[in-house]
Design an enzyme around this catalytic site. Structure first.
Site, short mmCIF file in Angstrom:
data_model
loop_
_atom_site.label_atom_id
_atom_site.label_comp_id
_atom_site.label_asym_id
_atom_site.label_seq_id
_atom_site.Cartn_x
_atom_site.Cartn_y
_atom_site.Cartn_z
N GLY A 44 -2.03 -3.21 5.65
CA GLY A 44 -2.99 -4.35 6.02
C GLY A 44 -3.65 -4.13 7.72
O GLY A 44 -4.15 -3.16 7.86
N THR A 86 0.69 -1.19 0.04
CA THR A 86 0.07 -0.07 0.00
C THR A 86 1.13 1.18 -0.15
O THR A 86 2.02 1.03 0.42
CB THR A 86 -1.02 0.00 1.27
OG1 THR A 86 -1.77 -0.89 1.22
CG2 THR A 86 -1.81 1.25 1.19
#
EC number: 2.3.2.2
Length: 596
Positions: free
Chosen positions: A483, A400
């Site tokens: 996450g 990410t």
């Protein structure tokens, strides 16, 4: 670049004494140097008056500042930086993925939340999907089945329409230029590219999926190394088309046709109508008061942002300042609060258009009830039974990107963007230069679960931007990607600053914990959890005696030294009196905070 690096390494080897060649890595031979102010293990925050950007790549940070200097605002600069990161950090994000953002607008003195996540095919039922899975108990991480509509481009235009100033073709121009001419690959990103190539190669041994396009785009000569010049002319063409023709080019025009044709050849159920129907959603930002006037603000489901608010509502019932920051007591309470919050995440968090979140989950009263379940001296064996553990793990480490930009007028943007696991599902549409996300892997296959797969539904989402208020006023943008690390990471940074007086850089550099395991939002609704206690991962900065004390309290503790699973932090704080910005960036990434 590789020849130069090899020659330098050879010279160092020849010049070094034999004993040094056989010694431990240099970081184990010598510790941190001293600093005149602040913690020895941290750096100074960055201060600036007119604008600031903090991203996971120095060149993306510079692009954001360039846009600000040329008359763009924080939203323009955030979009420009995000586009750059899709090129420069393809291991973490890209226009094949989704986007969430929180924007503080000084003109209205309001926070605006944007959910830019995409849905599953509208013409494919759970039964259709199960037939394609052929008896598998979870969606795979690669291939066409976990693909959901990429929401990032529409989110860019939704933000730009509401707040932007600079024409979109000018916003995207710096990335187009870098995509054509190339840029040097950063060290941490090079490591992730190598990990990604090895992972896809291994999956190809057991799973058939189209990888030739991805190989040609990113790995034509193997995984790029640090300092290698990387170009992506296909992405340059795609971004030029988007800048010239707008979001419709991506969702209804030629780009959409290329994506749909490609996906259908791979066996996907997506149609042009699915892409044309996609749109981002403006949502209400939720906030929870911690203490001393500080409020943490997050986005609602289908993201996991409210898990951080649940943790805040639990931890506000104990004064952590009575112990040292690295004490077993503080770490125990953070861990148990996370486990309690995630028991609810696994049960209730899903697309609110299909299943509403019970509002009592965010009340102080409910937080106090959950806090009462914590034994101060012992880790609970399990919180809330009744799930089966057949699902994949949440988002892999580092997959990410988070960025934040602020401008001279006080606009503050907190933005996170991701392709989900790894670089995505391995699928790069013909000639477009980006990989499609595999976010659909997070659907549950239990038809009774709120997060069950359904046609036209958005899956549970891990990526969350955050914002902090102080006495009701805008105070700080905050993100800590990675996450299930994200809610607990947000709360750890808040605790570091509010309870233990760390500055914005120290709060990110300090050793973290990451509790992994327990219940998952992809699991079924009945049966025991296969890993009810989970694993408490800690960085080496947590003292050995604290680790042993936590084990004696019943925690399954593992010391992890490479920093990968502990996320990527960026933050910008605004002094409410002077308006001066202070920025912090992640030592575990390649990034940079800078201003002017």
């Amino acid at each position: 670049m590789r020849i130069l690096a090899a020659a330098t390494s050879l010279l160092a080897l020849v010049a070094a004494p034999i004993a040094a060649q056989e010694a431990q890595p240099v970081e184990e031979q010598i510790g941190a140097g001293g600093r005149p102010v602040g913690a020895n293990w941290s750096r100074s925050p960055v201060y600036a008056e007119n604008g600031m950007a903090a991203t996971a790549h120095p060149l993306a940070t510079q692009i954001a500042l360039q846009v600000l200097r040329e008359g763009g605002n924080a939203v323009d600069a955030a979009i420009a930086a995000n586009a750059a990161l899709g090129l420069m950090e393809p291991t973490g994000n890209g226009i094949g993925g989704d986007l969430f953002a929180i924007v503080y607008d000084p003109k209205t003195d309001q926070l605006y939340g944007l959910n830019g996540s995409g849905a599953s095919p509208r013409g494919q039922t759970l039964d259709d999907l199960l037939e394609k899975l052929g008896g598998a108990d979870a969606l795979p991480p690669v291939g066409p089945l976990p693909v959901t509509i990429p929401g990032t481009v529409d989110a860019w235009f939704a933000m730009h329409k509401r707040f932007g100033k600079m024409p979109m073709n000018e916003v995207l121009a710096p990335t187009v230029d870098y995509a054509r001419k190339g840029h040097p690959v950063a060290p941490v990103i090079a490591m992730y590219l190598d990990r990604s190539l090895r992972s896809y190669t291994q999956r190809l041994e057991t799973t058939a999926f189209e990888f030739d396009n991805a190989r040609a785009t990113y790995f034509a000569d193997g995984a790029p190394e640090a300092g290698d010049i990387f170009k992506n002319p296909d992405l340059a063409n795609t971004l030029e088309t988007i800048g010239r023709e707008g979001r419709d080019a991506f969702y209804e025009g030629e780009l959409a046709k290329v994506m749909v044709d490609y996906l259908q050849r791979q066996g996907s159920a997506f149609t042009l109508a699915d892409f044309a129907a996609h749109k981002s959603e403006w949502v209400d930002v939720g906030c929870a008061e911690y203490r001393d006037g500080f409020e943490l603000c997050e986005l609602p489901p289908n993201s996991q942002g409210f898990a951080a608010l649940q943790m805040v509502n639990i931890l506000r019932n104990v004064d952590l300042r009575q112990w040292e920051r690295g004490s077993p007591e503080v770490i125990h309470y953070i861990t148990e609060a996370k486990r309690l919050a995630y028991a609810d995440v696994a049960r209730f968090y899903a697309d609110p258009n299909f299943s509403a979140l019970p509002q009592e989950l965010l009340t102080k009263e409910y937080g106090a009830q959950r806090f009462a379940l914590i034994n101060p001296n012992k880790a609970a064996p399990e919180y809330d039974a009744g799930e089966i553990a057949v699902a994949p793990k949440l988002e892999g480490e580092g997959d990410t990107t988070y960025l934040t930009v602020t401008d001279k007028d006080g606009m503050m943007v907190s933005l996170i963007q991701s392709n989900y696991r790894g670089m995505g599902g391995g699928l790069v549409p013909d000639g477009l230069g980006f990989m499609l996300q595999d976010r659909g892997e997070l659907f549950s296959l239990d038809p009774e679960h709120p997060n069950a797969y359904e046609p036209g539904k958005r899956p549970f989402h891990t990526i969350i931007p955050a914002f902090v208020k102080k006495d009701g006023k805008p105070f700080m943008t905050l993100g800590l990607m990675g996450g299930g690390m994200q809610p607990q990471g947000h709360v750890q940074v808040l605790i570091n600053m509010v309870d233990f007086g760390m500055n914005i850089q120290e709060a990110g550099d300090a050793a973290r914990i990451n509790h992994d395991g327990g219940r998952q939002p992809t699991e079924g609704m009945t049966g025991p959890s296969a890993d009810p206690l989970g694993t408490l991962n800690v960085e080496p900065g947590i003292r050995a005696e604290t680790v042993e004390a936590l084990r004696a309290m019943g925690h399954n503790v593992r010391v992890v030294s490479n920093g990968i699973m502990f996320g990527g932090y960026q933050a910008i704080m605004r002094d409410p009196e002077t308006g001066i910005y202070a920025g912090g960036t992640e030592m575990r990434k390649d990034g940079q905070a800078s201003g002017y």
